[in-house]
Design an enzyme around this catalytic site. Structure first.
Site, short mmCIF file in Angstrom:
data_model
loop_
_atom_site.label_atom_id
_atom_site.label_comp_id
_atom_site.label_asym_id
_atom_site.label_seq_id
_atom_site.Cartn_x
_atom_site.Cartn_y
_atom_site.Cartn_z
N ASP A 47 9.20 3.08 -0.53
CA ASP A 47 8.17 3.73 0.27
C ASP A 47 8.42 3.35 1.73
O ASP A 47 8.02 2.29 2.20
CB ASP A 47 6.78 3.30 -0.20
CG ASP A 47 5.68 3.97 0.61
OD1 ASP A 47 6.01 4.72 1.55
OD2 ASP A 47 4.51 3.72 0.31
N LYS A 66 4.53 9.00 8.76
CA LYS A 66 4.33 8.38 10.07
C LYS A 66 5.33 8.86 11.14
O LYS A 66 5.15 9.92 11.69
CB LYS A 66 4.27 6.86 9.91
CG LYS A 66 3.04 6.47 9.04
CD LYS A 66 2.65 5.04 9.05
CE LYS A 66 1.30 4.87 8.36
NZ LYS A 66 1.30 4.17 7.10
N TYR A 96 0.86 -1.19 0.00
CA TYR A 96 0.00 0.00 0.00
C TYR A 96 0.89 1.23 0.00
O TYR A 96 1.86 1.30 0.75
CB TYR A 96 -0.90 0.00 1.24
CG TYR A 96 -1.77 1.23 1.37
CD1 TYR A 96 -2.83 1.45 0.48
CD2 TYR A 96 -1.54 2.17 2.38
CE1 TYR A 96 -3.64 2.59 0.61
CE2 TYR A 96 -2.34 3.31 2.50
CZ TYR A 96 -3.39 3.51 1.62
OH TYR A 96 -4.18 4.62 1.74
C1 LIG Z 1 0.56 4.67 5.79
C2 LIG Z 1 1.25 4.46 4.51
C3 LIG Z 1 1.08 5.32 3.41
C4 LIG Z 1 0.05 6.40 3.39
O1 LIG Z 1 0.30 7.39 4.33
P1 LIG Z 1 -0.90 8.37 4.76
O2 LIG Z 1 -0.24 9.32 5.69
O3 LIG Z 1 -1.94 7.50 5.38
O4 LIG Z 1 -1.40 9.01 3.52
C5 LIG Z 1 1.86 5.13 2.30
N1 LIG Z 1 2.75 4.14 2.25
C6 LIG Z 1 2.95 3.29 3.27
C7 LIG Z 1 3.98 2.23 3.16
C8 LIG Z 1 2.19 3.40 4.42
O5 LIG Z 1 2.36 2.52 5.40
#
Ligand SMILES: *Cc1c(COP(=O)(O)O)cnc(C)c1O
Length: 429
Positions: A238, A266, A143
């Site tokens: 990511d 995060k 994701y």
């Molecule tokens: C949480 C997450 C996102 C999205 O971040 P948001 O702040 O919720 O938009 C993208 N990539 C990864 C790997 C994530 O865990």
């Protein structure tokens, strides 16, 4: 008589779709009523019915220091008193950029945004603008936020382009995204051999935390790096979840693979909305105002959010911080495995740094297909037994969990003891 959580959930559903502002919060996967939290401190959260839980979600990863860490709260209060937003540059953004570029060798320049979604969406646009190519590779089960190019699932056969995984995403757009199998290096090589010259970027979670936890095979990441270099494709790690969660050097340092563009989120906001993307100067110079790839944000680099992030990043640099976090997370996984084994439950668990995966399956999965084969019903029963006993795990069998520095060994022992009881309780059996 309905509980306060139930009353709030009913009221929430009147004016908020599904009663929640992000879908997984609705407990659809596990059933039941979501907890409405009113307070968090350290490893604990308190819900609307005044019940206290040991929290293993930590706002889905950001709260590596636990809830309401005093130094983070003070930093936020002090920044807030000086003004909430300026829409003009501030010194704390410079401090954050300098710090991120010092901590991560892959970062020569970095831009701050307000969410992980924005970070990955912008990194992809940049990779496409930089290479002049359109095709994107992602992996099933990873994701990367909810931008259009990324809400794509695999097409019917291998090596076919993707289909939208959400209504509202144009099929034309999804057709630029190839969805491959995580941890399959041979397939990746085959796709590069066929389409290499057209591939703008590969985007990957270097440790997956969005289909439960899947650890990468070293060979998979290595092949990805080699193929991207060979074909002039931009490698996007990511690290929105793994960044400063698996270690101070992030997943890229942990596995010794340098991406071209890492994305962060995060933990770097410590519970406030901060994301970032950055990388090689040569690529980053393509971003407006220096270059022709447009990207902007009214609240980007917000001083209150950045203050929370800086306070958090200061504390995680303490010597031994990640070793301590790793030990706690390992203790939890080993403890849960031991009690599951005692009760003959098909169960496995693993961790990387401060994130972990729990699987109702005899061994840890290595692919999307394997993770999907876990016993979801057993997880749901475990989830509710633990929730009832005051232990808050992610409300889905397909999410990773998080331990914070605020979790004491006694907290973890309490959770393991609760699991021991849960496996024989009426909720589980
Ligand atoms: C949480 C997450 C996102 C999205 O971040 P948001 O702040 O919720 O938009 C993208 N990539 C990864 C790997 C994530 O865990």
């Amino acid at each position: 008589m309905s509980t306060r959580n139930q009353q709030l959930f009913e009221r929430a559903q009147r004016h908020i779709p599904g009663g929640v502002n992000s879908p997984v919060r609705a407990f659809h996967s596990v059933g039941g009523t979501p907890c409405f939290f009113s307070r968090g401190y350290g490893s604990r959260v308190i819900d609307a019915d005044k019940k206290t839980y040991i929290d293993y979600v930590g706002s889905w990863g950001p709260l590596i220091l636990g809830h309401a860490h005093p130094e983070v709260v003070t930093a936020v209060q002090e920044a807030a008193a000086l003004g909430l937003s300026f829409g003009a540059p501030t010194e704390c953004e410079v401090e954050m950029a300098d710090l991120l570029c010092t901590l991560l060798p892959s970062l020569e320049m970095v831009r701050l945004v307000s969410s992980g979604t924005e970070a990955t969406m912008s990194a992809i646009r940049l990779a496409r603008g930089f290479t002049g190519r359109d095709v994107l590779i992602k992996f099933e089960g990873c994701y990367h936020g909810h931008s259009d190019s990324l809400l794509v699932k695999a097409g019917s056969g291998m090596l076919t382009f993707g289909n939208p995984s959400s209504a509202g995403v144009p099929a034309d757009l999804a057709q630029h995204t190839l969805v491959l199998d995580y941890n399959d290096a041979a397939q990746l090589e085959q796709v590069f051999a066929e389409h290499g010259e057209r591939i703008a970027a590969v985007i990957v979670e270097p440790v997956v935390g969005n289909m439960n936890l899947i650890a990468p095979k070293q060979e998979f990441l290595q092949t990805m790096r080699e193929q991207c270099t060979k074909y002039g494709t931009v490698l996007i790690f990511d690290e929105v979840m793994t960044g400063f969660r698996v270690g101070l050097e992030c997943a890229q340092g942990y596995y010794g693979i340098t991406p071209d563009l890492p994305t962060l989120g995060k933990v770097i906001g410590g519970g406030m909305p901060v994301g970032a993307f950055g990388g090689k100067r040569e690529i980053m110079k393509k971003i407006a105002p220096l270059g022709s790839v447009y990207q902007a944000g009214t609240l980007s680099g917000n001083p209150v959010a950045v203050a929370a992030g800086l306070a958090t990043l200061k504390l995680v640099q303490a010597p031994g911080f990640y070793e301590m976090l790793r030990q706690k997370t390992t203790l939890l996984c080993e403890g849960l495995c031991a009690v599951a084994k005692k009760h003959g439950v098909d169960f496995s668990a693993q961790s990387v740094g401060g994130m972990f995966g729990l699987y109702f399956r005899s061994s840890c999965p290595q692919s999307y297909v394997e993770v999907m084969a876990c016993d979801k019903e057993a997880f749901n029963r475990f989830f509710h037994a633990m929730l009832n006993a005051g232990h808050y795990f992610a409300p889905s069998a397909f999410e990773a969990g998080f331990v914070s520095a605020a979790h004491s060994d006694a907290d973890i022992a309490e959770t393991v003891a609760a699991a021991d009881a849960a496996f024989t309780s009426e909720h589980f059996l």
